[in-house]
Structures are given as structure tokens and as C-alpha cells.
Design a protein around this motif. Sequence first.
Motif, PDB file in Angstrom:
ATOM      1  N   VAL A  95       9.574  73.188   5.073  1.00  0.00           N
ATOM      2  CA  VAL A  95      10.214  72.115   4.308  1.00  0.00           C
ATOM      3  C   VAL A  95       9.920  72.222   2.818  1.00  0.00           C
ATOM      4  O   VAL A  95      10.805  72.073   1.982  1.00  0.00           O
ATOM      5  CB  VAL A  95       9.789  70.731   4.854  1.00  0.00           C
ATOM      6  CG1 VAL A  95      10.184  69.616   3.912  1.00  0.00           C
ATOM      7  CG2 VAL A  95      10.386  70.495   6.241  1.00  0.00           C
ATOM      8  N   TYR A  96       8.663  72.495   2.473  1.00  0.00           N
ATOM      9  CA  TYR A  96       8.279  72.550   1.061  1.00  0.00           C
ATOM     10  C   TYR A  96       8.441  73.941   0.451  1.00  0.00           C
ATOM     11  O   TYR A  96       8.314  74.093  -0.767  1.00  0.00           O
ATOM     12  CB  TYR A  96       6.839  72.065   0.876  1.00  0.00           C
ATOM     13  CG  TYR A  96       6.707  70.574   1.045  1.00  0.00           C
ATOM     14  CD1 TYR A  96       7.019  69.708   0.006  1.00  0.00           C
ATOM     15  CD2 TYR A  96       6.300  70.024   2.253  1.00  0.00           C
ATOM     16  CE1 TYR A  96       6.912  68.336   0.155  1.00  0.00           C
ATOM     17  CE2 TYR A  96       6.186  68.659   2.415  1.00  0.00           C
ATOM     18  CZ  TYR A  96       6.495  67.812   1.362  1.00  0.00           C
ATOM     19  OH  TYR A  96       6.394  66.460   1.516  1.00  0.00           O
ATOM     20  N   GLY A  97       8.678  74.941   1.268  1.00  0.00           N
ATOM     21  CA  GLY A  97       8.848  76.303   0.756  1.00  0.00           C
ATOM     22  C   GLY A  97       7.591  76.834   0.092  1.00  0.00           C
ATOM     23  O   GLY A  97       7.654  77.496  -0.941  1.00  0.00           O
ATOM     24  N   ILE A  98       6.439  76.553   0.691  1.00  0.00           N
ATOM     25  CA  ILE A  98       5.167  76.991   0.116  1.00  0.00           C
ATOM     26  C   ILE A  98       4.513  78.034   1.011  1.00  0.00           C
ATOM     27  O   ILE A  98       4.757  78.077   2.215  1.00  0.00           O
ATOM     28  CB  ILE A  98       4.201  75.806  -0.108  1.00  0.00           C
ATOM     29  CG1 ILE A  98       3.896  75.123   1.225  1.00  0.00           C
ATOM     30  CG2 ILE A  98       4.748  74.829  -1.121  1.00  0.00           C
ATOM     31  CD1 ILE A  98       2.789  74.114   1.134  1.00  0.00           C
ATOM     32  N   PRO A  99       3.669  78.881   0.428  1.00  0.00           N
ATOM     33  CA  PRO A  99       2.959  79.887   1.227  1.00  0.00           C
ATOM     34  C   PRO A  99       1.916  79.241   2.130  1.00  0.00           C
ATOM     35  O   PRO A  99       1.288  78.242   1.771  1.00  0.00           O
ATOM     36  CB  PRO A  99       2.285  80.781   0.195  1.00  0.00           C
ATOM     37  CG  PRO A  99       2.694  80.301  -1.134  1.00  0.00           C
ATOM     38  CD  PRO A  99       3.401  79.003  -0.992  1.00  0.00           C
ATOM     39  N   LEU A 100       1.740  79.837   3.286  1.00  0.00           N
ATOM     40  CA  LEU A 100       0.766  79.395   4.271  1.00  0.00           C
ATOM     41  C   LEU A 100      -0.351  80.435   4.321  1.00  0.00           C
ATOM     42  O   LEU A 100      -0.105  81.609   4.586  1.00  0.00           O
ATOM     43  CB  LEU A 100       1.469  79.285   5.620  1.00  0.00           C
ATOM     44  CG  LEU A 100       0.756  78.646   6.786  1.00  0.00           C
ATOM     45  CD1 LEU A 100       0.232  77.262   6.434  1.00  0.00           C
ATOM     46  CD2 LEU A 100       1.721  78.547   7.964  1.00  0.00           C
ATOM     47  N   LEU A 101      -1.549  80.021   4.000  1.00  0.00           N
ATOM     48  CA  LEU A 101      -2.710  80.906   3.973  1.00  0.00           C
ATOM     49  C   LEU A 101      -3.618  80.509   5.134  1.00  0.00           C
ATOM     50  O   LEU A 101      -3.937  79.328   5.303  1.00  0.00           O
ATOM     51  CB  LEU A 101      -3.441  80.757   2.638  1.00  0.00           C
ATOM     52  CG  LEU A 101      -4.578  81.699   2.323  1.00  0.00           C
ATOM     53  CD1 LEU A 101      -4.122  83.151   2.350  1.00  0.00           C
ATOM     54  CD2 LEU A 101      -5.160  81.359   0.956  1.00  0.00           C
ATOM     55  N   ARG A 102      -4.020  81.459   5.950  1.00  0.00           N
ATOM     56  CA  ARG A 102      -4.798  81.186   7.167  1.00  0.00           C
ATOM     57  C   ARG A 102      -6.279  81.442   6.955  1.00  0.00           C
ATOM     58  O   ARG A 102      -6.663  82.348   6.238  1.00  0.00           O
ATOM     59  CB  ARG A 102      -4.324  82.082   8.312  1.00  0.00           C
ATOM     60  CG  ARG A 102      -2.875  81.970   8.642  1.00  0.00           C
ATOM     61  CD  ARG A 102      -2.500  80.563   8.971  1.00  0.00           C
ATOM     62  NE  ARG A 102      -1.148  80.530   9.502  1.00  0.00           N
ATOM     63  CZ  ARG A 102      -0.770  79.727  10.442  1.00  0.00           C
ATOM     64  NH1 ARG A 102      -1.610  78.866  10.963  1.00  0.00           N
ATOM     65  NH2 ARG A 102       0.472  79.740  10.858  1.00  0.00           N
TER      66      ARG A 102
END
Length: 176
Positions: A157-164
Motif C-alpha cells: 500500500v505504501y510502496g516502501i521497502p521491507l527489510l527483514r
Amino acid sequence: MLQMVAVSEMTVSEPVAGSATGGAAVPASRAVAVTVSPMELLRPESHLAELIAGFPQVELLVAADDSRADPEDDDLDDPGEELRASAARLGLDGLALHRLGLPSPLPAGAEDDLVAALSELMGFDPEPGVYCLAPAPAPADPARAVVERAVQRIARVYGIPLLRYRCLELAVVSGS
């Protein structure tokens, strides 16, 4: 669209996102992070704590508190204050803690509550350089599966990177 490149065996100092069209890199401005329990942050050698140290500002949502064995134990203070004191000892400047207070283990229906809380922390229109930090997926863990679905929705939805971050289970080592 932001693009992330992961390189194994490197210490994260400052996450950087570049545009998919090859534009200039955008330094990380802040992160919105989620944990299933406080132990993901507080355990020794926490990968989450290591990643948080690379951001100038982090909003950390703790979905569920570790349950106390004896709720009548007067020696235990408010779990929220106890969590804040423990986190302060880590020396992570720019860390803001938020407790959602969901039951532990997380119920399957908690996804919408997590999405709502993460959206609140994300803000209406996040600035460039915002990341979402989330635990590595663990399909066999129902609580982490709930968190996984919620962060996937937030990232999309926000178009942000996901860092695990890695979640090592606590182990008992016998001294011999």
C-alpha cells in the motif's frame, strides 16, 4: 519505486534505497518496525537491535507482550515501563516504542489491528527513505504468519521497502 540490494556477510550501517530507474540513492530517514514480542529486540545479539541502530528514527510496534507467569506478583512493575527501561539500556537513540497489547499468542484475526497500528505509525504519506522492518517469515509460526500478512499489505500500500530481521529462538545451553 524503491529498490533494495542485500549483500550477505556485511554489517548494516545505513540502509539506502535507490530508484528503480537508476536515480540517486535516498538515505534512510526512518523505519517503522514490528515485533511479535519484546524479546525480538531485547535478547542478546538481537538482529533487530542491530538494524535499528542504522536508522536515525525508528517507530517500533510490539504486537503482544510476553505474558507474565504470575499476574499477582507485586515485584513486577508495569510491563510497558519495564519494556521501555530495558530498551533504553540498549542505547538506541531515536527509538520510540509502541505497545499494541494483543493477546499472546497472536490470534489469526489480529492482522487488521496490526495493519491499522502500522498505518498510524507510517503516516498518511511517508517521506522517501522510510523502511518497514519485520521479522523473517516463518510459515510454521502462526503469530509470525499474521505479522507477515500485515507487513506485506503495508509495504504494498505504501510502496516502501521491507527489510527483514532474523529471529533466533532462545536456546538453553548446558555447561559441561
